[in-house]
Design a protein around this motif. Structure first.
Motif, short mmCIF file in Angstrom:
data_model
loop_
_atom_site.label_atom_id
_atom_site.label_comp_id
_atom_site.label_asym_id
_atom_site.label_seq_id
_atom_site.Cartn_x
_atom_site.Cartn_y
_atom_site.Cartn_z
N SER A 119 0.83 -1.21 0.00
CA SER A 119 0.00 0.00 0.00
C SER A 119 0.86 1.26 0.00
O SER A 119 0.57 2.23 -0.73
N LEU A 120 1.92 1.27 0.79
CA LEU A 120 2.81 2.44 0.84
C LEU A 120 3.47 2.69 -0.51
O LEU A 120 3.56 3.83 -0.97
N LEU A 121 3.93 1.62 -1.16
CA LEU A 121 4.57 1.78 -2.47
C LEU A 121 3.57 2.27 -3.52
O LEU A 121 3.91 3.09 -4.39
N LEU A 123 0.79 4.09 -2.90
CA LEU A 123 0.45 5.48 -2.60
C LEU A 123 1.57 6.43 -3.00
O LEU A 123 1.33 7.58 -3.38
N ALA A 124 2.80 5.94 -2.92
CA ALA A 124 3.95 6.75 -3.34
C ALA A 124 4.17 6.72 -4.85
O ALA A 124 5.14 7.30 -5.34
N ARG A 125 3.29 6.03 -5.57
CA ARG A 125 3.36 5.91 -7.02
C ARG A 125 4.66 5.25 -7.49
O ARG A 125 5.21 5.59 -8.54
N LEU A 126 5.13 4.30 -6.67
CA LEU A 126 6.35 3.57 -7.02
C LEU A 126 6.05 2.19 -7.58
O LEU A 126 6.88 1.62 -8.29
N TRP A 128 2.44 0.08 -8.90
CA TRP A 128 1.01 -0.18 -9.02
C TRP A 128 0.72 -1.62 -9.42
O TRP A 128 -0.44 -2.03 -9.46
#
Length: 214
Positions: A119-121, A123-126, A128
């Motif tokens: 989820s963190l990755l 949300l950071a757009r790193l 999808w």
């Protein structure tokens, strides 16, 4: 931990080092060793022979589709290394052997840690690609017959992905071909592919399952 389990684990870890830094002879030597070890496992594991063979066939087809056709990731020489298909079998056999020893606490906490990290990755757009892979993993845990095996393979494949990409044996494309999504190198939920591999191998060649937790 038996000597054969240790040998298989060392083969996966050190084989990637030899492939990356062994010069022109590295890849063929690793391929010869991995195929030989895979043959030994097939000879020893009579009950699992159909499952290991199914894993080899399905994993090879998956590699062709995901790497050579779709271009989701690339091996460093731009090909499909000969040690990769039997390497999947080694990792899969390792998961089958270690699944019963997975601590119950790790079984329960891994999905939550994976959910937080993916989820963190996202949300950071790193990355999808992680969320749909995570959904596959969670669905297998919820409805699949072998949650211990799925978590074990998820963790083993994550370790292998981190090691292989760090060494430079392969790299995931930064943008998902066809959709343009950002993709991490590697996606933390790439182990979901092994859940699908297990389900397909089980359908092709059912065997006794590792114990599960109620």
């Amino acid at each position: 931990m038996t000597p054969l389990v240790l040998l298989v684990g060392l083969t996966i870890a050190l084989g990637l080092v030899v492939d990356r830094f062994g010069g022109v002879w590295g890849p063929p030597l690793v391929s010869l060793w991995v195929w030989g070890l895979g043959g030994l496992l097939w000879w020893r594991e009579r009950a699992w022979r159909p499952r290991l063979l199914a894993c080899l066939v399905i994993a090879t087809a998956g590699e062709v589709v995901l790497s050579l056709v779709w271009g989701l990731y690339d091996y460093r020489l731009g090909n499909l290394p000969l040690f990769v298909p039997p390497g999947h079998v080694l990792l899969y056999w390792l998961g089958l052997r270690l699944a019963d020893e997975l601590p119950t606490g790790l079984l329960r906490v891994t999905p939550w840690l994976a959910l937080a990290a993916v989820s963190l990755l996202a949300l950071a757009r790193l990355d999808w690609l992680g969320p749909p892979l995570l959904l596959i993993f969670l669905a297998c845990l919820r409805w699949g017959p072998a949650p211990r095996l799925y978590v074990t393979m998820f963790l083993l494949s994550l370790a292998m992905e981190l090691w292989g990409t760090a060494l430079g044996n392969w790299a995931w494309r930064g943008v998902l071909p066809g959709l343009g999504w950002p993709v991490a190198n590697p996606p933390l939920a790439a182990g979901a592919f092994y859940c699908v591999l297990d389900l397909l191998s089980d359908k092709a060649a059912p065997v006794r399952r590792p114990a599960t937790v109620g």
